[in-house]
Design a protein around this motif. Structure first.
Motif, PDB file in Angstrom:
ATOM      1  N   ALA A 157      33.043  46.799  39.443  1.00 28.50           N
ATOM      2  CA  ALA A 157      33.728  46.230  38.276  1.00 28.50           C
ATOM      3  C   ALA A 157      32.899  45.106  37.677  1.00 28.50           C
ATOM      4  O   ALA A 157      32.699  45.046  36.461  1.00 28.50           O
TER       5      ALA A 157
ATOM      6  N   GLN B 268      35.974  48.694  28.544  1.00 28.96           N
ATOM      7  CA  GLN B 268      35.390  48.074  29.735  1.00 28.96           C
ATOM      8  C   GLN B 268      36.401  47.155  30.422  1.00 28.96           C
ATOM      9  O   GLN B 268      36.441  47.077  31.657  1.00 28.96           O
ATOM     10  N   SER B 269      37.219  46.498  29.648  1.00 30.36           N
ATOM     11  CA  SER B 269      38.262  45.646  30.207  1.00 30.36           C
ATOM     12  C   SER B 269      39.271  46.479  31.003  1.00 30.36           C
ATOM     13  O   SER B 269      39.673  46.101  32.106  1.00 30.36           O
TER      14      SER B 269
ATOM     15  N   ASN C 111      39.512  49.050  38.375  1.00 28.92           N
ATOM     16  CA  ASN C 111      38.793  48.833  39.627  1.00 28.92           C
ATOM     17  C   ASN C 111      39.475  47.781  40.492  1.00 28.92           C
ATOM     18  O   ASN C 111      39.569  47.935  41.713  1.00 28.92           O
TER      19      ASN C 111
ATOM     20  N   HIS D 109      31.412  46.868  34.519  1.00 21.09           N
ATOM     21  CA  HIS D 109      32.528  46.778  33.561  1.00 21.09           C
ATOM     22  C   HIS D 109      32.870  45.338  33.197  1.00 21.09           C
ATOM     23  O   HIS D 109      34.027  45.022  32.935  1.00 21.09           O
ATOM     24  N   SER D 110      31.877  44.464  33.170  1.00 27.45           N
ATOM     25  CA  SER D 110      32.161  43.040  32.948  1.00 27.45           C
ATOM     26  C   SER D 110      32.178  42.628  31.483  1.00 27.45           C
ATOM     27  O   SER D 110      32.454  41.469  31.186  1.00 27.45           O
TER      28      SER D 110
ATOM     29  N   LEU E 252      38.682  49.442  32.386  1.00 30.13           N
ATOM     30  CA  LEU E 252      37.992  49.936  33.585  1.00 30.13           C
ATOM     31  C   LEU E 252      37.841  48.829  34.626  1.00 30.13           C
ATOM     32  O   LEU E 252      37.961  49.085  35.835  1.00 30.13           O
ATOM     33  N   PHE E 253      37.590  47.617  34.168  1.00 31.42           N
ATOM     34  CA  PHE E 253      37.507  46.466  35.071  1.00 31.42           C
ATOM     35  C   PHE E 253      38.830  46.291  35.817  1.00 31.42           C
ATOM     36  O   PHE E 253      38.859  46.177  37.050  1.00 31.42           O
TER      37      PHE E 253
END
Length: 122
Positions: A80, A92-93, A99, A84-85, A95-96
């Motif tokens: 993450a 990406q948020s 995780n 995904h940062s 996916l972060f």
């Protein structure tokens, strides 16, 4: 009833890692290139595949479950942070956070064990 819910939880947590590991094998070169573009050495890909597939199978059958859950939780948080940062990007948020949620479920599994329907409790 709880033993079936625990088994279902293990399978649901594991399936994403199993499918991801298999897709990394079938798309090896692309995955390796993507890892390298994110600053991660591509030579680590076999370790990632082994962790994802091996850890998933361990969760599914309930063998060395706590170890597998710890390893996959750490992997989820690390991936993450690395991949995904960019939280300004909504995908990406999401996916972060996905995780982190998976890591949370894995930590619960690490704390409580695999349940009675497992190789460990056989």
């Amino acid at each position: 009833m709880n033993q079936y819910l625990t088994l279902a939880g293990r399978v649901l947590l594991a399936h994403i890692f199993l499918l991801a590991g298999i897709s990394k094998i079938t798309g090896y070169a692309g995955t390796q290139g993507w890892m390298e573009s994110m600053g991660v050495p591509g030579m680590l890909l076999p370790v990632v595949i082994l962790l994802e597939i091996g850890g998933a199978l361990a969760l599914i059958v309930g063998w060395k479950t706590r170890w597998a859950a710890w390893a996959l939780a750490a992997f989820s948080v690390l991936s993450a942070v690395i991949f995904h940062s960019n939280l300004a990007d909504q995908m990406q948020s999401i996916l972060f956070m996905k995780n982190l949620a998976m890591a949370g479920g894995l930590l619960v599994l690490a704390a409580h064990g695999p349940g009675s329907l497992s190789l460990e409790r056989r």
